[in-house]
Design a protein around this motif. Structure first.
Motif, PDB file in Angstrom:
ATOM      1  N   ILE A   1       0.818  -1.224   0.000  1.00 21.30           N
ATOM      2  CA  ILE A   1       0.000   0.000   0.000  1.00 21.30           C
ATOM      3  C   ILE A   1       0.849   1.270   0.000  1.00 21.30           C
ATOM      4  O   ILE A   1       0.609   2.181  -0.815  1.00 21.30           O
ATOM      5  CB  ILE A   1      -0.999  -0.009   1.175  1.00 21.30           C
ATOM      6  CG1 ILE A   1      -2.155  -0.963   0.853  1.00 21.30           C
ATOM      7  CG2 ILE A   1      -1.540   1.395   1.449  1.00 21.30           C
ATOM      8  CD1 ILE A   1      -3.167  -1.116   1.981  1.00 21.30           C
TER       9      ILE A   1
ATOM     10  N   THR B   1       2.385   1.606  -3.414  1.00 18.47           N
ATOM     11  CA  THR B   1       1.342   1.875  -4.404  1.00 18.47           C
ATOM     12  C   THR B   1       0.895   3.328  -4.364  1.00 18.47           C
ATOM     13  O   THR B   1       0.699   3.961  -5.403  1.00 18.47           O
ATOM     14  CB  THR B   1       0.125   0.949  -4.161  1.00 18.47           C
ATOM     15  OG1 THR B   1       0.552  -0.417  -4.229  1.00 18.47           O
ATOM     16  CG2 THR B   1      -0.950   1.187  -5.185  1.00 18.47           C
ATOM     17  N   VAL B   2       0.728   3.860  -3.164  1.00 14.67           N
ATOM     18  CA  VAL B   2       0.320   5.266  -3.015  1.00 14.67           C
ATOM     19  C   VAL B   2       1.361   6.194  -3.617  1.00 14.67           C
ATOM     20  O   VAL B   2       1.029   7.172  -4.309  1.00 14.67           O
ATOM     21  CB  VAL B   2       0.082   5.600  -1.527  1.00 14.67           C
ATOM     22  CG1 VAL B   2      -0.123   7.108  -1.341  1.00 14.67           C
ATOM     23  CG2 VAL B   2      -1.120   4.833  -0.989  1.00 14.67           C
TER      24      VAL B   2
ATOM     25  N   GLY C   1      -0.552   7.254  -6.519  1.00 18.35           N
ATOM     26  CA  GLY C   1      -1.271   8.311  -5.807  1.00 18.35           C
ATOM     27  C   GLY C   1      -2.461   7.855  -4.985  1.00 18.35           C
ATOM     28  O   GLY C   1      -3.082   8.657  -4.290  1.00 18.35           O
ATOM     29  N   THR C   2      -2.799   6.567  -5.051  1.00 22.72           N
ATOM     30  CA  THR C   2      -3.918   6.025  -4.283  1.00 22.72           C
ATOM     31  C   THR C   2      -3.757   4.522  -4.137  1.00 22.72           C
ATOM     32  O   THR C   2      -2.985   3.905  -4.878  1.00 22.72           O
ATOM     33  CB  THR C   2      -5.266   6.323  -4.983  1.00 22.72           C
ATOM     34  OG1 THR C   2      -6.342   5.777  -4.202  1.00 22.72           O
ATOM     35  CG2 THR C   2      -5.301   5.727  -6.375  1.00 22.72           C
ATOM     36  N   PHE C   3      -4.472   3.944  -3.163  1.00 21.48           N
ATOM     37  CA  PHE C   3      -4.437   2.487  -3.037  1.00 21.48           C
ATOM     38  C   PHE C   3      -5.790   1.875  -3.405  1.00 21.48           C
ATOM     39  O   PHE C   3      -6.022   0.684  -3.187  1.00 21.48           O
ATOM     40  CB  PHE C   3      -4.034   2.065  -1.610  1.00 21.48           C
ATOM     41  CG  PHE C   3      -5.002   2.456  -0.539  1.00 21.48           C
ATOM     42  CD1 PHE C   3      -6.035   1.603  -0.168  1.00 21.48           C
ATOM     43  CD2 PHE C   3      -4.900   3.674   0.108  1.00 21.48           C
ATOM     44  CE1 PHE C   3      -6.938   1.958   0.817  1.00 21.48           C
ATOM     45  CE2 PHE C   3      -5.789   4.043   1.097  1.00 21.48           C
ATOM     46  CZ  PHE C   3      -6.812   3.181   1.462  1.00 21.48           C
ATOM     47  N   LEU C   4      -6.679   2.694  -3.985  1.00 24.12           N
ATOM     48  CA  LEU C   4      -7.984   2.224  -4.421  1.00 24.12           C
ATOM     49  C   LEU C   4      -8.090   2.269  -5.940  1.00 24.12           C
ATOM     50  O   LEU C   4      -7.461   3.103  -6.585  1.00 24.12           O
ATOM     51  CB  LEU C   4      -9.099   3.075  -3.808  1.00 24.12           C
ATOM     52  CG  LEU C   4      -9.202   3.069  -2.274  1.00 24.12           C
ATOM     53  CD1 LEU C   4     -10.258   4.064  -1.819  1.00 24.12           C
ATOM     54  CD2 LEU C   4      -9.527   1.678  -1.749  1.00 24.12           C
ATOM     55  N   GLY C   5      -8.878   1.372  -6.512  1.00 25.13           N
ATOM     56  CA  GLY C   5      -9.105   1.376  -7.946  1.00 25.13           C
ATOM     57  C   GLY C   5      -8.266   0.352  -8.685  1.00 25.13           C
ATOM     58  O   GLY C   5      -7.318  -0.228  -8.146  1.00 25.13           O
TER      59      GLY C   5
ATOM     60  N   ALA D   1      -4.457   0.977  -9.037  1.00 21.45           N
ATOM     61  CA  ALA D   1      -3.705   0.765  -7.796  1.00 21.45           C
ATOM     62  C   ALA D   1      -3.414  -0.708  -7.540  1.00 21.45           C
ATOM     63  O   ALA D   1      -2.499  -1.040  -6.778  1.00 21.45           O
ATOM     64  CB  ALA D   1      -4.474   1.348  -6.617  1.00 21.45           C
TER      65      ALA D   1
END
Length: 222
Positions: A81, A84-85, A89-93, A96
């Motif tokens: 995580i 990935t962020v 830029g995010t850990f959702l989707g 990611a």
């Protein structure tokens, strides 16, 4: 008819989830194929008695492959995580999920590549060397062509595993059919949604296996 049998299924959501699953699977398969072949070649070529024999590089590569191949995928997603962020830029989707999918699958495929290369007759390699072929010529004119059917079988198995990985990624907000089956299906007690998501996943797996079998047959010289 479908509305009566599957009252809770919203086909627009199913289509969007299918697109997300195909996106995650497609991108990760391509990158896994490239990284897996590179890692597999390094594992094979740096092993004892081969062209680039090097105990240190072989040991380090084998250690990395073994570590990431052994981590359960759902745990790997959580561990990655922070990375990935930083990367997306995010850990959702769906986007990611790609780092975890690739890092989880590439070492697995690398071992399959190594096994495929080990099955090549040493005499073929020695014959190429005796004719003055360079190491890189041996790689792309002997090793890759001779192992191609096995490499195709390996990437087919890996691609199917990646489909199941995308389903697991849905549990942590990656989207796709796994997310649809869990959030919109299981958590809301909508069994018809879960059933449809499962059927679509099975169809994707069937198509991947069919293509893999076809191309393996085409490239097999035996």
């Amino acid at each position: 008819m479908f509305s009566e049998l599957l009252p809770n299924v919203k086909w627009s959501l199913v289509w969007n989830a299918t697109q997300q699953t195909l996106y995650m699977t497609g991108i990760s398969v391509v990158v896994t194929l490239i990284l897996g072949v590179i890692l597999g070649l390094i594992l094979y070529l740096t092993d004892k008695g081969n062209l680039w024999e090097n105990k240190i590089i072989h040991g380090m590569t084998a250690a990395v492959v073994n570590i990431f191949r052994s981590i359960p995928f759902i745990i790997l997603i959580i561990l990655l995580i922070p990375f990935t962020v930083i990367l997306v830029g995010t850990f959702l989707g769906a986007k990611a999920a790609l780092p975890a999918l690739i890092i989880g699958a590439a070492p697995f495929y690398a071992r399959m590549v190594e096994i495929a290369l080990r099955e090549i007759d040493k005499g073929v390699i020695e014959a190429a060397q005796s004719m003055g072929a360079s190491h890189f010529q041996i790689i792309y004119k002997v090793l890759i062509p001779e192992s191609l059917p096995a490499l195709i079988s390996g990437i087919t198995v890996t691609a199917i595993a990646l489909v199941s990985f995308t389903a697991m990624a849905g549990f942590v907000g990656a989207g796709g059919l796994g997310d649809l089956a869990f959030l919109d299906g299981f958590q809301r007690s909508r069994n018809d949604v879960t059933l449809v998501a499962t059927v679509v996943i099975l169809m994707i797996v069937f198509v991947i296996q069919s293509f893999g079998d076809y191309f393996k047959h085409v490239t097999d010289k035996r």
